[in-house]
Each structure stands twice: as structure tokens, then as C-alpha cells.
Design a protein around this motif. Structure first.
Motif, mmCIF file in Angstrom:
data_model
loop_
_atom_site.group_PDB
_atom_site.id
_atom_site.type_symbol
_atom_site.label_atom_id
_atom_site.label_comp_id
_atom_site.label_asym_id
_atom_site.label_seq_id
_atom_site.Cartn_x
_atom_site.Cartn_y
_atom_site.Cartn_z
ATOM 1 N N SER A 1 14.268 7.158 34.480
ATOM 2 C CA SER A 1 14.537 6.990 35.913
ATOM 3 C C SER A 1 16.020 6.813 36.223
ATOM 4 O O SER A 1 16.397 6.711 37.392
ATOM 5 N N ASP A 2 16.859 6.788 35.186
ATOM 6 C CA ASP A 2 18.303 6.654 35.377
ATOM 7 C C ASP A 2 18.822 7.833 36.216
ATOM 8 O O ASP A 2 18.474 8.983 35.977
ATOM 9 N N LYS B 1 10.176 11.365 30.685
ATOM 10 C CA LYS B 1 9.425 10.113 30.647
ATOM 11 C C LYS B 1 8.612 10.007 29.366
ATOM 12 O O LYS B 1 8.485 8.929 28.774
ATOM 13 N N GLU C 1 2.819 5.638 31.197
ATOM 14 C CA GLU C 1 3.028 6.611 30.138
ATOM 15 C C GLU C 1 2.609 7.990 30.616
ATOM 16 O O GLU C 1 1.538 8.172 31.189
ATOM 17 N N GLY D 1 10.709 7.270 27.736
ATOM 18 C CA GLY D 1 10.109 6.189 28.504
ATOM 19 C C GLY D 1 10.449 6.289 29.981
ATOM 20 O O GLY D 1 11.532 6.758 30.362
ATOM 21 N N TRP D 2 9.526 5.829 30.835
ATOM 22 C CA TRP D 2 9.677 5.996 32.281
ATOM 23 C C TRP D 2 10.883 5.246 32.832
ATOM 24 O O TRP D 2 11.543 5.708 33.753
ATOM 25 N N LYS D 3 11.185 4.086 32.256
ATOM 26 C CA LYS D 3 12.278 3.283 32.804
ATOM 27 C C LYS D 3 13.629 3.940 32.542
ATOM 28 O O LYS D 3 14.465 4.063 33.450
ATOM 29 N N LYS D 4 13.842 4.387 31.321
ATOM 30 C CA LYS D 4 15.110 5.020 30.968
ATOM 31 C C LYS D 4 15.247 6.380 31.636
ATOM 32 O O LYS D 4 16.345 6.789 32.029
ATOM 33 N N GLY E 1 3.252 0.179 29.446
ATOM 34 C CA GLY E 1 3.932 0.624 30.653
ATOM 35 C C GLY E 1 3.413 1.976 31.064
ATOM 36 O O GLY E 1 2.610 2.593 30.361
#
Length: 400
Positions: free
Chosen positions: A358-359, A349, A127, A353-356, A125
Motif C-alpha cells: 500500500s506504500d 500484495k 491475504e 504483503g498488503w501493508k507494504k 492479515g
């Protein structure tokens, strides 16, 4: 009777026809040979071998049987892969001689050479790769701020906490000791603020204005992290998980080992009501504080310090106009805001991690809004009881 010239023409025509037939035959044979060579070449390709692996298992070209076998093998491979503990950034690939043939991996006698398990990097993903300079800055900042916290926390606070746990001091007595230690708390925030990036580039007047303007915002972030930014059970775990290590654990281990499992410091103990003008506002302050703390629970101490820096430099152009802050200082503040916010986004990030990351709850603007609501209640609806809940005693600029 045939004329000699006509006989010669017939013989010549017969000879040419025979030669053409031989040429056609040679061309046909060459085509057949090329087809055979192509078949031989295709016979050993990885694709052909992979197909043969499943086609040989199928019954007389039964497509349903073929699909069932492929799905079964896939399921077995997935379950086997899940059972293995894999590295976060690497994956193990086992080369199978039945499905992979490569001249580079064969011996001179065309036998398959033994292959070893190899580690290869894979992209999982987006990074955010940190530079050495950025990591060094975060580590240096962490060491500096840890030193400030240890050096500004008086031993009397350790003694009061342990005394309450052992029953030699009442809750009221401990809170009185902590209220008397407000000056140390102000000094801690002063040292933390003054050691932020770009702060030394500001004029003394602007430094004081910025501290006075955002002290309570920084205090709101600090207590949110301390009371709710963890899932600890003991006081020592509370400090270790939040990164706000005062030295209490060292004091307990050296002087009162029996208090190693001393319970953590709770919000409801230090903000026991009534301290506000309205019970509902007190409950709202607790709710906001808990929301901020739980939002940053997955972050580490370095991310908390970046948020602290963002909070310190949080000031609008309109407010700077009202304070008559010089243009040069405004440029420094703008540079600090951009630097701290960018570093915070990149580091979160990198950390979780980028997804978490982005919360919305981790967004600095969202957190600043929640802190602002806390400050409004804490400062505007405060009974000013001259204890830890009194907002008037929280004044970093008074340390100078």
C-alpha cells in the motif's frame, strides 16, 4: 370427651402435615444433590482448571500476587515464542494437560491421553490468494521475457564489459560498442512489447503508435530497475536481483572466470555528462531514476513485467483522439489497462504483503508520473550526442 369425628379430622390433619414435611425435605435434598452435581461438573471445566492453576499459587487470595504470577508466565511464554523460528502461515500449539481437559483426548480410565504437537493455519492479515491460472500466466510471461532478453543481447556486449574489467578496453571504447548495439536494445523492447497480453488484438497501426508513444517511458522503467532496483555488488548479482539476465554470467563463467567478481554497471558510467542541456537537469534525471529503482527494489521480475505492461498501455483518451485510434482498439487498450493494473495490485500484495504494497511509492500512477518526468528531461533537454544517452536513437518502431 372428644367426639369421634373430630378425632378423625385431627389425625387426618396430622398425617397431611407430615406428608408435606416429607415432600419439602425430599425437594430440599434433590436441590442439594443438583448443586453438588453442578459443582462436580464445573470442577473439571477448562475455565475452572485454568483459574485453579493461578489461584493455588496466590497467597490467601492476594490479587497483586495473582496478577504478578500471570504477567510473569505471560512474559516467559512470549520470550519462548520469540526464540522459536515460526512458519509464516502456521503456528505450533502445545496442548497442556494442566489447563485443557477434553473427553475426546482422554483414555477409558480417565487418564490424559498423550497429545502430539499440531499445526494449524492462522489468519495474520488480509491475504490476496492467487489462482493457479494467474500464477501460470506470470510464470509463462517470465519465461518468455527472459528468452527475449537473452536472445537479443549480442556477445559483443559481454566482451566489452569483460574487456573493460580486464583493462584491455577503455571506457570510451566500451561505450562505443554499447552505442553500436542500440539496435539490439530497440529490438529487445520491441519483443517485450509485442508479447504483452492483448497486444496482438490491436491493429498494426495502433501497435506502432502505442510503441512510439511509450518507448521512452518503458526505457525509463528499464534503466531504473537495472541501475537502482537492487543492492548488488557485482555484475552477475545485478542481473540476478533485477531479473534482467542477459547471459553475462554464463559468458563469464565459461570464458573469463577471473571476472566473476566484476563490478556492477553503474548509472554514472553510462550517463556520464554532459549529455543534457543543463547539469541540474542531469542531476534531476539521476534522482528520478534512482527513486523509481529504489521503489521497485522489493519487487521481483514478474512484478517488473506487470509494471512494464502498465507502462506500455499508459495512454489517455485525449491522446487516442488525436491519434484517431479506432474504437475497437480503444476497448482492447482499456481492457488491457484494467487487467494489468488489477493483476499488479493483487500480485504486489501477494508478494510483499498488503501493508507494504500500500506504500505510495509502489502505486503505478506515482511511478508513471516519475517516469514521465524522466522522459521530459531525457527527450526535451538532450544534446543528442549519438551515444547511449541520445534519445533519438531509441526508437522501437524502427525495428519493423
Amino acid at each position: 370427651e372428644v367426639h369421634p369425628k373430630q378425632e378423625m379430622k385431627e389425625k387426618k390433619g396430622s398425617t397431611l402435615s407430615s406428608m408435606n414435611e416429607k415432600q419439602h425435605l425430599l425437594s430440599y435434598n434433590e436441590s442439594i444433590n443438583k448443586i453438588d452435581e453442578t459443582e462436580d461438573l464445573m470442577e473439571n471445566t477448562p475455565w475452572r482448571l485454568a483459574m485453579d492453576r493461578y489461584l493455588k499459587k496466590s497467597s490467601a487470595g492476594n490479587l497483586d500476587a495473582l496478577v504478578e504470577n500471570v504477567l510473569l508466565d505471560t512474559l516467559v511464554e512470549v520470550e519462548a515464542g520469540n526464540a522459536k523460528e515460526k512458519d509464516d502461515n502456521q503456528v505450533t500449539i502445545n496442548y497442556n494437560s494442566e489447563t485443557f481437559t477434553d473427553p475426546l483426548f482422554t483414555n477409558e480410565d480417565d487418564s490424559i491421553a498423550p497429545r502430539t504437537t499440531r499445526q494449524v493455519s492462522v489468519i495474520q492479515g488480509p491475504e490476496m490468494v492467487f489462482t493457479v491460472e494467474e500464477l501460470n500466466f506470470l510464470e509463462k510471461n517470465k519465461i518468455i521475457q527472459e528468452g527475449h532478453l537473452r536472445s537479443t543481447c549480442p556477445v559483443s556486449l559481454y566482451q566489452a564489459r569483460v574487456g573493460l574489467f580486464l583493462g584491455t578496453l577503455s571506457m570510451e571504447g566500451m561505450l562505443m560498442v554499447f552505442a553500436a548495439g542500440r539496435k539490439s536494445q530497440n529490438y529487445y523492447h520491441y519483443m517485450t512489447m509485442s508479447s504483452q497480453p492483448f497486444f496482438c488484438e490491436l491493429t498494426t497501426r495502433t501497435q506502432s503508435l502505442l510503441m512510439r508513444h511509450n518507448t521512452q517511458l518503458c526505457f525509463a522503467l528499464n534503466i531504473s530497475n537495472y541501475f537502482f532496483g537492487h543492492n548488488a555488488k557485482t555484475a552477475i548479482e545485478q542481473e540476478e536481483m533485477t531479473g534482467l539476465v542477459t547471459g553475462l554470467g554464463d559468458y563469464i563463467r565459461a570464458n573469463a572466470p577471473v571476472a566473476v567478481n566484476m563490478p556492477l554497471a553503474a548509472y554514472d558510467e553510462y550517463f556520464a555528462g554532459p549529455w543534457g542541456t543543463d547539469r541540474e537537469l542531469e542531476a534531476k534525471h539521476r534522482e528520478l531514476t534512482k527513486c523509481i529503482g529504489e521503489s521497485v527494489r522489493d519487487l521481483d521480475y514478474s512484478a517488473y513485467l506487470l509494471l512494464y505492461g502498465i507502462t506500455l498501455y499508459s495512454i489517455s483518451q485525449q491522446i487516442m483522439d488525436g491519434m484517431d485510434i479506432p474504437q475497437k482498439d480503444r476497448q482492447v487498450i482499456g481492457k488491457a489497462q484494467n487487467y494489468m493494473e488489477l493483476l499488479y495490485k493483487r500480485y504486489t500484495k501477494h508478494l510483499i504483503g498488503w501493508k507494504k504494497a500500500s506504500d505510495t511509492r509502489l502505486n503505478q500512477r506515482y511511478l508513471l508520473d516519475k517516469m514521465g518526468e524522466c522522459v521530459l528531461i531525457f527527450s526535451m533537454k538532450n544534446l543528442h550526442l549519438n551515444d547511449l544517452t541520445d534519445s533519438k536513437t531509441l526508437d522501437v518502431s524502427s525495428v519493423k
